[in-house]
Design a protein around this motif. Structure first.
Motif, PDB file in Angstrom:
ATOM      1  N   UNK A 220       0.920  -1.252   0.104  1.00  0.00           N
ATOM      2  CA  UNK A 220       0.033   0.010  -0.097  1.00  0.00           C
ATOM      3  C   UNK A 220       0.870   1.255  -0.013  1.00  0.00           C
ATOM      4  N   UNK A 221       2.080   1.418   0.600  1.00  0.00           N
ATOM      5  CA  UNK A 221       2.925   2.366   0.819  1.00  0.00           C
ATOM      6  C   UNK A 221       3.408   2.720  -0.696  1.00  0.00           C
ATOM      7  N   UNK A 222       3.762   1.631  -1.524  1.00  0.00           N
ATOM      8  CA  UNK A 222       3.989   1.739  -2.937  1.00  0.00           C
ATOM      9  C   UNK A 222       2.956   2.546  -3.780  1.00  0.00           C
ATOM     10  N   UNK A 223       2.033   1.984  -3.368  1.00  0.00           N
ATOM     11  CA  UNK A 223       0.741   2.580  -4.325  1.00  0.00           C
ATOM     12  C   UNK A 223       0.412   3.924  -3.815  1.00  0.00           C
ATOM     13  N   UNK A 224       0.615   4.284  -2.544  1.00  0.00           N
ATOM     14  CA  UNK A 224       0.460   5.586  -2.243  1.00  0.00           C
ATOM     15  C   UNK A 224       1.326   6.653  -3.088  1.00  0.00           C
ATOM     16  N   UNK A 225       2.350   6.455  -3.116  1.00  0.00           N
ATOM     17  CA  UNK A 225       3.434   7.034  -4.238  1.00  0.00           C
ATOM     18  C   UNK A 225       3.054   7.278  -5.401  1.00  0.00           C
ATOM     19  N   UNK A 226       2.174   6.143  -6.134  1.00  0.00           N
ATOM     20  CA  UNK A 226       1.758   6.286  -7.423  1.00  0.00           C
ATOM     21  C   UNK A 226       0.607   7.266  -7.123  1.00  0.00           C
ATOM     22  N   UNK A 227      -0.341   6.947  -6.339  1.00  0.00           N
ATOM     23  CA  UNK A 227      -1.417   8.108  -6.180  1.00  0.00           C
ATOM     24  C   UNK A 227      -1.078   9.406  -6.093  1.00  0.00           C
ATOM     25  N   UNK A 228       0.175   9.735  -5.537  1.00  0.00           N
ATOM     26  CA  UNK A 228       0.761  11.153  -5.422  1.00  0.00           C
ATOM     27  C   UNK A 228       1.163  11.603  -6.605  1.00  0.00           C
ATOM     28  N   UNK A 229       1.692  10.595  -7.492  1.00  0.00           N
ATOM     29  CA  UNK A 229       2.235  11.143  -8.625  1.00  0.00           C
ATOM     30  C   UNK A 229       0.974  11.528  -9.642  1.00  0.00           C
TER      31      UNK A 229
ATOM     32  N   UNK B 123      -7.860   4.738   3.278  1.00  0.00           N
ATOM     33  CA  UNK B 123      -8.363   4.707   4.489  1.00  0.00           C
ATOM     34  C   UNK B 123      -7.164   4.362   5.716  1.00  0.00           C
ATOM     35  N   UNK B 124      -6.156   4.056   5.191  1.00  0.00           N
ATOM     36  CA  UNK B 124      -4.920   3.555   6.107  1.00  0.00           C
ATOM     37  C   UNK B 124      -4.481   5.162   6.661  1.00  0.00           C
ATOM     38  N   UNK B 125      -4.612   6.146   5.723  1.00  0.00           N
ATOM     39  CA  UNK B 125      -4.139   7.286   6.173  1.00  0.00           C
ATOM     40  C   UNK B 125      -5.137   8.220   6.641  1.00  0.00           C
ATOM     41  N   UNK B 126      -6.502   7.746   6.950  1.00  0.00           N
ATOM     42  CA  UNK B 126      -7.428   8.445   7.433  1.00  0.00           C
ATOM     43  C   UNK B 126      -8.047   9.483   6.613  1.00  0.00           C
TER      44      UNK B 126
ATOM     45  N   UNK C 126      -5.574  18.890  -3.176  1.00  0.00           N
ATOM     46  CA  UNK C 126      -4.608  19.539  -2.484  1.00  0.00           C
ATOM     47  C   UNK C 126      -4.701  18.710  -1.104  1.00  0.00           C
ATOM     48  N   UNK C 127      -5.767  18.512  -0.522  1.00  0.00           N
ATOM     49  CA  UNK C 127      -5.873  18.023   0.801  1.00  0.00           C
ATOM     50  C   UNK C 127      -5.158  16.471   0.930  1.00  0.00           C
ATOM     51  N   UNK C 128      -5.595  15.940  -0.236  1.00  0.00           N
ATOM     52  CA  UNK C 128      -4.915  14.283  -0.220  1.00  0.00           C
ATOM     53  C   UNK C 128      -3.521  14.349  -0.557  1.00  0.00           C
ATOM     54  N   UNK C 129      -3.141  15.261  -1.300  1.00  0.00           N
ATOM     55  CA  UNK C 129      -1.554  15.466  -1.515  1.00  0.00           C
ATOM     56  C   UNK C 129      -0.825  15.640  -0.258  1.00  0.00           C
ATOM     57  N   UNK C 130      -1.402  16.627   0.586  1.00  0.00           N
ATOM     58  CA  UNK C 130      -0.950  16.882   1.780  1.00  0.00           C
ATOM     59  C   UNK C 130      -0.790  15.728   2.693  1.00  0.00           C
ATOM     60  N   UNK C 131      -1.957  14.883   2.892  1.00  0.00           N
ATOM     61  CA  UNK C 131      -2.185  13.604   3.753  1.00  0.00           C
ATOM     62  C   UNK C 131      -0.951  12.751   3.447  1.00  0.00           C
ATOM     63  N   UNK C 132      -1.033  12.392   1.959  1.00  0.00           N
ATOM     64  CA  UNK C 132       0.068  11.429   1.329  1.00  0.00           C
ATOM     65  C   UNK C 132       1.604  11.842   1.740  1.00  0.00           C
ATOM     66  N   UNK C 133       1.881  13.215   1.292  1.00  0.00           N
ATOM     67  CA  UNK C 133       3.124  13.743   1.578  1.00  0.00           C
ATOM     68  C   UNK C 133       3.339  13.639   3.025  1.00  0.00           C
ATOM     69  N   UNK C 134       2.730  13.686   3.945  1.00  0.00           N
ATOM     70  CA  UNK C 134       2.783  13.540   5.485  1.00  0.00           C
ATOM     71  C   UNK C 134       3.203  12.079   5.727  1.00  0.00           C
TER      72      UNK C 134
ATOM     73  N   UNK D 103       4.250   9.889   3.738  1.00  0.00           N
ATOM     74  CA  UNK D 103       5.427   9.361   3.062  1.00  0.00           C
ATOM     75  C   UNK D 103       6.703   9.998   3.652  1.00  0.00           C
ATOM     76  N   UNK D 104       6.434  11.069   4.561  1.00  0.00           N
ATOM     77  CA  UNK D 104       7.730  11.781   5.211  1.00  0.00           C
ATOM     78  C   UNK D 104       8.194  12.804   4.309  1.00  0.00           C
ATOM     79  N   UNK D 105       7.475  13.253   3.091  1.00  0.00           N
ATOM     80  CA  UNK D 105       7.809  14.231   2.302  1.00  0.00           C
ATOM     81  C   UNK D 105       7.881  15.728   2.785  1.00  0.00           C
ATOM     82  N   UNK D 106       7.405  15.855   4.026  1.00  0.00           N
ATOM     83  CA  UNK D 106       7.357  17.223   4.460  1.00  0.00           C
ATOM     84  C   UNK D 106       8.746  17.495   5.141  1.00  0.00           C
ATOM     85  N   UNK D 107       9.501  16.625   5.191  1.00  0.00           N
ATOM     86  CA  UNK D 107      10.923  16.924   5.758  1.00  0.00           C
ATOM     87  C   UNK D 107      11.873  17.177   4.746  1.00  0.00           C
ATOM     88  N   UNK D 108      13.034  17.396   4.724  1.00  0.00           N
ATOM     89  CA  UNK D 108      14.019  17.974   3.935  1.00  0.00           C
ATOM     90  C   UNK D 108      14.622  16.814   3.586  1.00  0.00           C
TER      91      UNK D 108
END
Length: 279
Positions: A43-52, A86-89, A101-109, A111-116
């Protein structure tokens, strides 16, 4: 006195509100961490695909997307997509779908993409050159900031705008540039030593293209990419489909009987025998 009392009351109310917010945040953060730990690897791998896919929609100024539309863009079925989100609420809104925009933010958080992040590539051969020049890394929050190789002819030469450093300088350079992700594109025999140096330089995530299993501390994450293995997996799926097609062809041929011989198939023989017995 009344005004002063009101000010005190307002201050107390604000303090209580701040306390409630802090309490809520302290509950939400552990809950979010628990959700992240519970997400299956696939599911983590698919979240990255959804984000793209979502990033592409955002570039087109799309503000909302249905689960069916997002699933189609990501190449999965909508039920699996809803389960993954549903795993990310994130459950979307009935009749509306998801706010992009909201879903992008949820997935980025998640996947840890909010850190540098800062990426180092070790081994500037054909693969290393391609990785160093790949524009998709910085655009997704993974800028390449350091390159390393053993070849003296490469050391000091800019690749993708970054001068190549010697492997002996890995620890110092990675520490100075705060590298978080190391990409190993070396031959197998030197990969473990490179890995050890990256870890010593503070690198906590390693993407390994070398055909070898790396030994790392428990707090270091390693992802192995073996292109030959991926080819073999593809070969397996092709062979399985060919076998299934051949088996189906045999079944179809048995149902029809040998072509041009006029021979009866087993079902027709049994039917004829029953007719004879009745006579």
């Amino acid at each position: 006195m009344t005004a002063h009392g009101a000010d005190v009351q307002d201050g107390d109310g604000q303090a209580e509100a701040d306390s409630r917010i802090e309490s809520k945040q302290s509950v939400e953060v552990p809950a979010a961490r628990e959700r992240a730990r519970a997400i299956p690897e696939a599911a983590v791998a698919r979240l990255a695909v959804y984000l793209r896919a979502l990033s592409g929609l955002a570039d087109q100024d799309v503000t909302t997307v249905s689960s069916d539309e997002l699933a189609a863009a990501a190449g999965v079925n909508s039920a699996k997509l809803r389960k993954d989100l549903s795993y990310i609420g994130s459950y979307g809104t009935r009749g509306v779908g998801y706010e992009v925009s909201v879903l992008i933010g949820q997935i980025e958080r998640t996947l840890g993409l909010t850190r540098k992040h800062s990426v180092a590539v070790v081994g500037i051969g054909n693969l290393g050159h391609a990785l160093a020049n790949y524009g998709g890394f910085p655009s997704r929050g993974f800028p390449v900031s350091a390159l390393f190789d053993l070849d003296p002819d490469l050391v000091g030469v800019p690749v993708g705008g970054i001068p190549v450093s010697h492997i002996d300088d890995i620890v110092e350079v990675c520490t100075d540039r705060e590298v978080t992700i190391g990409v190993i594109a070396t031959p197998a025999q030197g990969a473990q030593e490179v890995c050890d140096r990256l870890v010593a330089g503070g690198v906590t995530c390693i993407l390994n293209f070398a055909p070898v299993v790396l030994q790392v501390p428990e707090d270091v994450e390693v992802r192995k990419v073996d292109l030959a293995v991926e080819m073999q997996i593809l070969s397996f799926h092709v062979a399985r489909r060919q076998q299934e097609a051949a088996a189906q062809s045999d079944v179809d041929g048995a149902d029809l009987g040998p072509p041009g011989t006029g021979e009866q198939v087993p079902g027709e023989v049994e039917s004829a025998n029953r007719m004879v017995e009745r006579l």
